[in-house]
Write a protein that holds these residues in place. Sequence first.
Motif, PDB file in Angstrom:
ATOM      1  N   PHE A 231       4.209   6.228   7.164  1.00  0.00           N
ATOM      2  CA  PHE A 231       3.070   5.300   7.226  1.00  0.00           C
ATOM      3  C   PHE A 231       1.769   5.999   7.599  1.00  0.00           C
ATOM      4  O   PHE A 231       0.781   5.924   6.870  1.00  0.00           O
ATOM      5  N   GLN A 235      -1.899   6.558   5.380  1.00  0.00           N
ATOM      6  CA  GLN A 235      -3.164   5.949   5.770  1.00  0.00           C
ATOM      7  C   GLN A 235      -4.258   6.987   5.975  1.00  0.00           C
ATOM      8  O   GLN A 235      -5.410   6.757   5.629  1.00  0.00           O
ATOM      9  N   THR A 241      -6.317   1.442   1.164  1.00  0.00           N
ATOM     10  CA  THR A 241      -4.972   1.085   1.628  1.00  0.00           C
ATOM     11  C   THR A 241      -3.972   1.058   0.488  1.00  0.00           C
ATOM     12  O   THR A 241      -2.844   1.535   0.622  1.00  0.00           O
ATOM     13  N   VAL A 251       3.571   1.012   4.002  1.00  0.00           N
ATOM     14  CA  VAL A 251       2.171   0.599   3.832  1.00  0.00           C
ATOM     15  C   VAL A 251       2.108  -0.749   3.130  1.00  0.00           C
ATOM     16  O   VAL A 251       1.314  -1.626   3.492  1.00  0.00           O
ATOM     17  N   TYR A 254       2.927  -3.404   5.589  1.00  0.00           N
ATOM     18  CA  TYR A 254       1.759  -3.656   6.457  1.00  0.00           C
ATOM     19  C   TYR A 254       0.742  -4.555   5.745  1.00  0.00           C
ATOM     20  O   TYR A 254       0.177  -5.477   6.339  1.00  0.00           O
ATOM     21  N   PHE A 258      -0.223  -8.201   7.374  1.00  0.00           N
ATOM     22  CA  PHE A 258      -1.557  -8.321   7.968  1.00  0.00           C
ATOM     23  C   PHE A 258      -2.650  -8.576   6.943  1.00  0.00           C
ATOM     24  O   PHE A 258      -3.826  -8.645   7.301  1.00  0.00           O
ATOM     25  N   ARG A 267      -1.078 -13.511   2.701  1.00  0.00           N
ATOM     26  CA  ARG A 267      -0.236 -12.927   3.736  1.00  0.00           C
ATOM     27  C   ARG A 267       1.121 -13.593   3.666  1.00  0.00           C
ATOM     28  O   ARG A 267       1.232 -14.811   3.677  1.00  0.00           O
ATOM     29  N   SER A 269       4.666 -12.806   5.555  1.00  0.00           N
ATOM     30  CA  SER A 269       5.528 -12.012   6.434  1.00  0.00           C
ATOM     31  C   SER A 269       6.969 -12.011   5.960  1.00  0.00           C
ATOM     32  O   SER A 269       7.709 -11.062   6.240  1.00  0.00           O
ATOM     33  N   GLY A 272       7.200  -9.175   3.660  1.00  0.00           N
ATOM     34  CA  GLY A 272       7.242  -7.941   4.432  1.00  0.00           C
ATOM     35  C   GLY A 272       8.610  -7.699   5.044  1.00  0.00           C
ATOM     36  O   GLY A 272       9.105  -6.574   5.074  1.00  0.00           O
TER      37      GLY A 272
END
Length: 301
Positions: A231, A235, A241, A251, A254, A258, A267, A269, A272
């Motif tokens: 990660f 970055q 990004t 990445v 992330y 977020f 978004r 989650s 993710g």
Amino acid sequence: MKKNKGMILAFMTPAVLMFTLVFLYPICRTVVMSLFRIEGITDPVSKWSFVGVDNFVKLWNTGLFRISMMNLLKIWLFGGLIVMSLALLFAVILTSGIRFKSFFRAMIYLPNVVSAVALATMWLQYVYNPRFGLLTGTFQKLHLAALADIQWLDNDHKFMALLFAYCFGMVGYHMLIFASGIERISPDYYEAATLDGADKKNQFRYITLPLLKGVFKTNITMWSVTSVGFFVWSQLFSTVTADTQTITPMVYLYMQIFGAGNSVTERNSGLGAAVGVMLSVCVVIVFWVCNRLLRDDDLEF
């Protein structure tokens, strides 16, 4: 006997509770979250929307995620070949009885002491810098104008520059694991092989390598774990990004949680969490394959 059971229970209870709270519960919660659409990671369960395996299907249908997985495969495969080869070479050299062994071991391991942020910054500012970087200055001194003019951080070379810098920082860690395995091998094997007329090459092939099967499994597993967690380097080597040259699944995870990056409009989650589950499955598969291919049950030290 009852007193012993009581003592065992007293000592085991804190460890079991900590394992459940710190490891088992997050794992189970992540697996469950991967089956839901969740806007915020702190949203209560009442706001979760069940979608089943749609999150996993959506990931595989997303071009950016497939690119991130391909980048991860390159890091794991090509980086693994570089790191394991150099780590094994240095381990063999350092355990061969050379002088100043402790000094060389410390120097090779030193990059692991430095934080990833500081190490990546060093490579970006003092090695790959197109104006006064180490590579540019060295090639100019050698009158290699074509190599000196290479822009190491452009889209054509960024990934290889990133991979080489990352491998530089990981060699020492895996070298120590190989060295510890080599030092466990009894010198009697080498003495007997020498008496039988075996040279160093054959001793390495028929003694060292077979007796390092367990160490290879450990190193490959550890390398897989660190690779899926790639990660910070991504970055730092990219100002964008969602850079396709440096993006990795972590990445992408992330970005989904977020909402970072212009390519992500929502978004999620749950998506993710699905990325995390897939990465965990990849590590388990690598571990299973290593156990199947690198069997050392019939070996003895």
